[in-house]
Design an enzyme around this catalytic site. Structure first.
Site, PDB file in Angstrom:
ATOM      1  N   LEU A 152      -4.704   8.870   0.668  1.00 55.15           N
ATOM      2  CA  LEU A 152      -4.467   8.649  -0.630  1.00 55.15           C
ATOM      3  C   LEU A 152      -3.353   7.328  -0.664  1.00 55.15           C
ATOM      4  O   LEU A 152      -2.415   7.423  -1.118  1.00 55.15           O
ATOM      5  CB  LEU A 152      -3.813   9.574  -1.436  1.00 55.15           C
ATOM      6  CG  LEU A 152      -3.971   9.614  -2.908  1.00 55.15           C
ATOM      7  CD1 LEU A 152      -5.200  10.075  -3.227  1.00 55.15           C
ATOM      8  CD2 LEU A 152      -2.967  10.700  -3.568  1.00 55.15           C
ATOM      9  N   GLY A 153      -3.934   6.456   0.036  1.00 56.74           N
ATOM     10  CA  GLY A 153      -3.107   4.871  -0.182  1.00 56.74           C
ATOM     11  C   GLY A 153      -3.534   4.451  -1.534  1.00 56.74           C
ATOM     12  O   GLY A 153      -3.773   5.094  -2.457  1.00 56.74           O
ATOM     13  N   ARG A 154      -3.220   2.993  -1.591  1.00 64.48           N
ATOM     14  CA  ARG A 154      -3.588   2.403  -2.783  1.00 64.48           C
ATOM     15  C   ARG A 154      -5.082   2.483  -3.318  1.00 64.48           C
ATOM     16  O   ARG A 154      -5.015   2.876  -4.633  1.00 64.48           O
ATOM     17  CB  ARG A 154      -3.369   0.883  -2.547  1.00 64.48           C
ATOM     18  CG  ARG A 154      -1.883   0.525  -2.759  1.00 64.48           C
ATOM     19  CD  ARG A 154      -1.679  -0.828  -2.437  1.00 64.48           C
ATOM     20  NE  ARG A 154      -1.860  -1.239  -0.991  1.00 64.48           N
ATOM     21  CZ  ARG A 154      -0.680  -1.860  -0.103  1.00 64.48           C
ATOM     22  NH1 ARG A 154      -0.070  -2.694  -0.772  1.00 64.48           N
ATOM     23  NH2 ARG A 154      -1.088  -2.218   0.948  1.00 64.48           N
ATOM     24  N   ILE A 155      -6.091   2.397  -2.284  1.00 66.36           N
ATOM     25  CA  ILE A 155      -7.485   2.429  -2.539  1.00 66.36           C
ATOM     26  C   ILE A 155      -7.711   4.109  -3.085  1.00 66.36           C
ATOM     27  O   ILE A 155      -8.417   4.455  -3.925  1.00 66.36           O
ATOM     28  CB  ILE A 155      -8.199   1.897  -1.610  1.00 66.36           C
ATOM     29  CG1 ILE A 155      -8.153   0.648  -1.407  1.00 66.36           C
ATOM     30  CG2 ILE A 155      -9.696   2.261  -1.850  1.00 66.36           C
ATOM     31  CD1 ILE A 155      -8.451  -0.212  -0.465  1.00 66.36           C
ATOM     32  N   ARG A 230     -13.634   2.594   6.868  1.00 66.33           N
ATOM     33  CA  ARG A 230     -13.955   1.856   8.194  1.00 66.33           C
ATOM     34  C   ARG A 230     -15.008   2.695   8.818  1.00 66.33           C
ATOM     35  O   ARG A 230     -14.875   4.175   8.800  1.00 66.33           O
ATOM     36  CB  ARG A 230     -12.876   1.623   8.975  1.00 66.33           C
ATOM     37  CG  ARG A 230     -12.151   0.346   8.684  1.00 66.33           C
ATOM     38  CD  ARG A 230     -12.872  -1.024   8.930  1.00 66.33           C
ATOM     39  NE  ARG A 230     -12.151  -2.201   8.816  1.00 66.33           N
ATOM     40  CZ  ARG A 230     -11.855  -2.734   7.776  1.00 66.33           C
ATOM     41  NH1 ARG A 230     -12.569  -2.342   6.552  1.00 66.33           N
ATOM     42  NH2 ARG A 230     -11.070  -3.835   7.639  1.00 66.33           N
ATOM     43  N   ASP A 254     -20.514   2.541   2.857  1.00 63.53           N
ATOM     44  CA  ASP A 254     -20.685   0.767   2.478  1.00 63.53           C
ATOM     45  C   ASP A 254     -20.185   0.134   4.080  1.00 63.53           C
ATOM     46  O   ASP A 254     -19.846  -1.016   4.136  1.00 63.53           O
ATOM     47  CB  ASP A 254     -19.377   0.594   1.722  1.00 63.53           C
ATOM     48  CG  ASP A 254     -19.183  -0.908   1.381  1.00 63.53           C
ATOM     49  OD1 ASP A 254     -20.251  -1.596   1.062  1.00 63.53           O
ATOM     50  OD2 ASP A 254     -18.049  -1.425   1.158  1.00 63.53           O
ATOM     51  N   GLU A 259     -20.978  -3.057  12.349  1.00 64.07           N
ATOM     52  CA  GLU A 259     -21.541  -3.992  11.606  1.00 64.07           C
ATOM     53  C   GLU A 259     -21.968  -5.122  12.252  1.00 64.07           C
ATOM     54  O   GLU A 259     -20.935  -5.737  12.949  1.00 64.07           O
ATOM     55  CB  GLU A 259     -20.447  -3.799  10.444  1.00 64.07           C
ATOM     56  CG  GLU A 259     -20.176  -2.728   9.710  1.00 64.07           C
ATOM     57  CD  GLU A 259     -18.968  -2.991   8.843  1.00 64.07           C
ATOM     58  OE1 GLU A 259     -18.636  -3.903   8.336  1.00 64.07           O
ATOM     59  OE2 GLU A 259     -18.623  -1.805   7.984  1.00 64.07           O
ATOM     60  N   HIS A 277     -21.129  -3.473   3.407  1.00 60.10           N
ATOM     61  CA  HIS A 277     -19.902  -3.737   3.247  1.00 60.10           C
ATOM     62  C   HIS A 277     -19.329  -4.857   2.113  1.00 60.10           C
ATOM     63  O   HIS A 277     -19.035  -5.779   2.462  1.00 60.10           O
ATOM     64  CB  HIS A 277     -19.483  -4.123   4.599  1.00 60.10           C
ATOM     65  CG  HIS A 277     -17.911  -4.197   4.667  1.00 60.10           C
ATOM     66  ND1 HIS A 277     -17.189  -3.985   6.193  1.00 60.10           N
ATOM     67  CD2 HIS A 277     -16.881  -4.440   3.936  1.00 60.10           C
ATOM     68  CE1 HIS A 277     -15.906  -3.861   6.000  1.00 60.10           C
ATOM     69  NE2 HIS A 277     -15.498  -4.042   4.433  1.00 60.10           N
TER      70      HIS A 277
END
Ligand code: 8YV
Length: 313
Positions: A152-155, A230, A254, A259, A277
């Protein structure tokens, strides 16, 4: 003139802005032989490395550039830059926080709806004329599901705030936060109480392979996994097995372990929705990210404090 090593393609406007600030070496277009030859002559010219979050800066390169002052990441993830090595060599590292938060959160919501309502298949169904012969199989309801957010960081917080309109939200992480969402100390416990598990944590040695077979089994055969963080945070082999055996209901991704290569197992699964992504890939956000990359480079050149350092000079 500042010499800038560019490690991946950027938008035309960012590339043009870089070119106005120095000599840009398009590193990603050089093969190994050309790279070695160039370094032998010019290693000590380079002051700035400009790179993407998914590319970072290999330690072997960082340590070969004696005058390197800044690794400017066009992204928020710094998992591919060894910050200790950067500190040790006096190299500043900057990212582009905040400006991409909304777009990444929006894409997470889009992936959830795409996966549960089977939007990619619905689109093909209409285009291929299959609708003329019958109806698409029923999807699954999004509203009312229990949503679990890993990190639960900013994103993660922006995803939580959006999902609160759909159903109960909980989260896991290292510490409980002052938010109106239930906290779980570990991802398996969160998965057990979730119908949709959304991975939004930073990649680090501590979160490498965090979403493993045990977490997927805790999510269970009616559970869905979403990853906008990630690829390294999810054990992709365990995920492919869980999907193939129906031990989880589906996954929308995503980001991937290697990748832009995506495994056959994920591509051929009928239970996956896959994006290349693109969470931060909107005109608006990429422009704001580019502005921050340039603001950091300009500050370095002017000897001013860097606007968004992860490692300050
Ligand atoms: C970008 C990202 O796709 O912010 C990150 O860490 O991975 C993405 O926003 C990438 O960095 C683009 O260069």
């Amino acid at each position: 003139m500042t010499t800038i090593l560019q490690l991946c393609p950027f938008s035309d406007s960012l590339e043009a802005a870089l070119a106005r600030r120095g000599t840009v070496i398009r590193w990603h277009e050089l093969d190994d032989a050309l790279r070695s030859a160039w370094l032998a002559e010019h290693a000590s010219d380079v002051r700035v490395v400009a790179t993407g979050g998914h590319i970072g800066c290999p330690t072997s390169l960082m340590t070969r550039l004696p005058k390197l002052a800044l690794v400017a990441i066009n992204g928020v993830g710094y998992d591919r830059v060894d910050l200790e090595v950067a500190r040790h060599h006096g190299v500043a590292v900057t990212t582009t926080p905040d400006v991409l938060t909304d777009d990444v959160a929006d894409l997470a919501i889009g992936l959830i709806i795409a996966l549960l309502r089977d939007l990619p298949r619905a689109d093909r169904f209409v285009r291929e004329g299959a609708w003329l012969a019958g109806n698409l199989p029923l999807g699954r309801r999004v509203s009312g599901r229990r949503f679990g957010i890993v990190g639960l960081g900013r994103i993660g917080k922006a995803i939580a705030d959006r999902l609160a309109a759909f159903g109960p939200v909980a989260y896991s992480g290292t510490t409980a936060k002052p938010v109106p969402y239930a906290f779980h100390a570990d991802a398996a416990s969160l998965a057990r109480d979730s119908d949709v598990l959304i991975v939004a944590c930073a990649a680090s040695p501590a979160t490498q392979g965090l979403i493993d077979a045990a977490v997927l089994d805790a999510l269970g055969p009616d559970g869905y996994l979403i990853n906008v963080a990630r690829g390294s945070v999810v054990d992709e082999v365990a995920l492919s097995q869980a999907l193939a055996e129906g031990r989880i209901a589906g996954a929308a991704l995503d980001v991937y372990a290697d990748e832009p290569r995506v495994t056959e197992a994920l591509i051929t699964s009928a239970r996956t929705v896959l994006a290349p992504h693109i969470a931060s890939a909107t005109v608006e956000t990429r422009s704001a990210m580019a502005d921050l990359v340039i603001a950091n480079i300009d500050a370095l050149i002017a000897g001013q404090p860097l606007p968004t350092p992860v490692v300050a000079p």
